[in-house]
Design an enzyme around this catalytic site. Structure first.
Site, short mmCIF file in Angstrom:
data_model
loop_
_atom_site.label_atom_id
_atom_site.label_comp_id
_atom_site.label_asym_id
_atom_site.label_seq_id
_atom_site.Cartn_x
_atom_site.Cartn_y
_atom_site.Cartn_z
N PRO A 93 0.91 -1.08 0.11
CA PRO A 93 0.09 0.13 0.09
C PRO A 93 0.91 1.24 0.02
O PRO A 93 1.98 1.28 0.82
CB PRO A 93 -0.64 0.01 1.13
N GLY A 118 3.81 3.54 5.12
CA GLY A 118 5.04 3.22 6.37
C GLY A 118 5.62 2.02 5.83
O GLY A 118 6.54 1.46 6.45
N LEU A 119 5.40 1.38 4.49
CA LEU A 119 5.78 0.21 4.33
C LEU A 119 6.81 0.25 3.22
O LEU A 119 7.14 -0.90 2.50
CB LEU A 119 4.69 -0.87 3.92
N GLY A 120 7.19 1.18 2.81
CA GLY A 120 8.50 1.47 1.99
C GLY A 120 7.95 1.31 0.49
O GLY A 120 8.91 0.96 -0.19
N SER A 121 6.64 1.86 0.24
CA SER A 121 6.44 1.33 -1.24
C SER A 121 7.37 2.19 -2.39
O SER A 121 7.62 1.54 -3.23
CB SER A 121 5.04 1.73 -1.62
N ALA A 169 10.55 3.14 -2.06
CA ALA A 169 11.77 2.60 -2.12
C ALA A 169 11.72 1.34 -3.09
O ALA A 169 12.52 0.99 -3.74
CB ALA A 169 12.61 2.54 -0.84
N ALA A 170 10.59 0.67 -2.60
CA ALA A 170 10.44 -0.92 -3.30
C ALA A 170 10.16 -0.59 -4.73
O ALA A 170 10.75 -1.43 -5.77
CB ALA A 170 9.38 -1.49 -2.72
N ASP A 212 15.29 2.84 4.16
CA ASP A 212 14.19 1.86 3.21
C ASP A 212 15.12 1.49 2.15
O ASP A 212 14.74 0.32 1.91
CB ASP A 212 13.19 3.03 2.96
#
Ligand code: PMV
Length: 316
Positions: free
Chosen positions: A100, A104-107, A109-110, A152
Site C-alpha cells: 500500500p 509506512g511500508l516502503g512502497s 523505495a520498493a 528504506d
C-alpha cells in the site's frame, strides 16, 4: 527489432525500531516484508518513445512528459545520470505493487529498487550488487522526501534485516538474523500519510526546539541499541517492551495518531509482547510482536479495533 523483456521485484519493509530518529543519525532496525512486493517489467515496443505505465494507479505517460521526481521516471533518470544506461527508446515500463502507498511500508523505495533491477537486466548490465542498487534508490528517495535516512532503500535492496546508522559519507549497515524468529503482525490503519510531510513536520519541530527533539531522538537511539542485544539473545519480552517504549517516544514526537494508538493498545491488551507504529506515522501501519499462542487473538483484536488489513510476517 528483437523482442526484449526484463522483470524484477522488490519487497516492502517494516521499521522495527528508530524511525525519525534515524534521520538524525541515531541507530535503527528494519526488516523486509517479503510477501508484499513491487514489480517492474520492461519490454521493447515498436514506437520510439518510452512509456511509463502504472495500471493500479491508472497512470500512463511518456517519460519525456514525466515531472521531476516522478516515482516511475526517477529511477530510470538516476541510472542515466550515473552513466549506467544510455538514453532509452522503444520501451514500456510497467509497475505494479501490492505494497500500500503512503502507509509506512516502503512502497516508494520498493518501486525504485524494482525498476532499477529490471532496467539493469534489460540493459544487460552485469548484475548490480545490493549496495549499488541501494545507492541509486537513495538518489530517488531524496527526490521524494528531501532528507531520507537511507534505511528504506538499504533494507529493501539487501532484503535482509538490518541495523542501520546514517553516517557521512557512508552509512553503517549491519545485516543480521535474529536468534529466534520474530513473529510480527502488521496492522493497517487504512489512513494514508505521506512520509515527506511527516518527516518535514518533525524537522520543523526540531528546528523550533532542538534540545527537546535531540533528547527524544537519543531515547529512541538508546532503545534501538538495546533492542539489537535483545534480538541477538532471542528475548521477545524485552523486544516487545522496547517496541512499546519506542511507540511512546514517537507519540511525544507527535507522529502517532488516534488510529495507531488504538491498534497498539488493542494488540497489547490481547497479549502481544509489545507494539508500535512503523514508518513515518500519522497513519499507515503499526506492528505487534506476538507468539504462536497469542497471534490469533491479537489479529482478531486488531481487526476489531479497526485495522483494515492484518498481515503476518516472520523476521528470520
Ligand atoms: O514511511 P516510510 O516507509 O517511508 O518510512 C520512513 C522512515 C523515516 O525514518 C520516518 C524516514 C527515513 O528516511 O528514515
Amino acid at each position: 527489432m528483437t523482442d526484449k523483456t526484463a522483470v524484477a521485484t522488490a519487497p516492502g519493509k517494516v521499521i522495527l525500531f528508530g524511525e525519525h530518529a534515524v534521520v538524525y543519525g541515531r541507530p535503527a532496525i528494519a526488516a523486509p516484508l517479503s510477501h508484499v512486493r513491487a514489480r517492474a517489467s520492461l519490454e521493447s515496443i515498436e514506437n520510439n518513445g518510452v512509456i511509463l505505465h502504472a495500471p493500479d494507479l491508472s497512470r500512463k505517460m511518456m517519460l519525456s512528459d514525466a515531472a521531476e521526481g516522478d516515482p516511475l521516471a526517477a529511477p530510470l533518470r538516476a541510472m542515466q545520470q550515473a552513466g549506467l544506461v544510455p538514453a532509452l527508446s522503444g520501451v514500456r515500463l510497467t509497475v505494479t505493487s501490492d505494497i500500500p502507498i503512503a502507509s509506512g511500508l516502503g512502497s516508494g523505495a520498493a518501486i525504485a529498487v524494482a525498476v532499477i533491477r529490471a532496467m539493469a537486466a534489460y540493459s544487460d548490465l552485469p548484475s548490480l550488487d545490493a549496495a549499488s542498487v541501494s545507492r541509486l534508490a537513495f538518489e530517488v528517495e531524496k527526490q521524494h522526501h528531501g532528507t531520507p535516512s537511507g534505511i528504506d532503500n538499504t533494507v529493501i535492496a539487501y532484503e535482509t534485516p538490518v541495523y542501520f546508522e546514517r553516517r557521512d559519507p557512508e552509512s553503517f549497515i549491519e545485516i543480521f538474523s535474529p536468534a529466534r524468529p520474530l513473529i510480527l503482525l502488521v496492522g493497517d490503519t487504512g489512513v494514508r500519510s505521506a512520509t515527506r510531510h511527516v518527516v518535514g513536520d518533525v524537522r520543523r519541530q526540531w528546528l523550533a526546539d532542538r534540545e527537546r527533539f535531540e533528547d527524544l531522538f537519543d531515547a529512541c537511539g538508546k532503545i534501538a541499541a538495546e533492542a539489537k542485544e535483545a534480538i541477538a539473545l532471542g528475548d521477545p519480552k524485552t523486544i516487545g517492551l522496547l517496541m512499546t517504549q519506542n511507540h511512546d517516544w514517537l507519540r511525544k514526537m507527535t507522529v502517532s495518531s488516534t488510529e495507531l494508538d488504538t491498534l497498539v493498545e488493542a494488540a497489547i491488551a490481547a497479549g502481544a509482547y509489545g507494539a508500535k507504529l512503523s514508518g513515518a506515522g500519522r497513519g499507515g501501519n503499526m506492528i505487534a510482536l506476538v507468539s504462536e499462542n497469542s497471534r490469533d487473538a491479537v489479529a482478531v483484536s486488531l481487526r476489531k479495533a479497526g485495522a483494515v488489513q492484518v498481515l503476518e510476517s516472520r523476521v528470520t
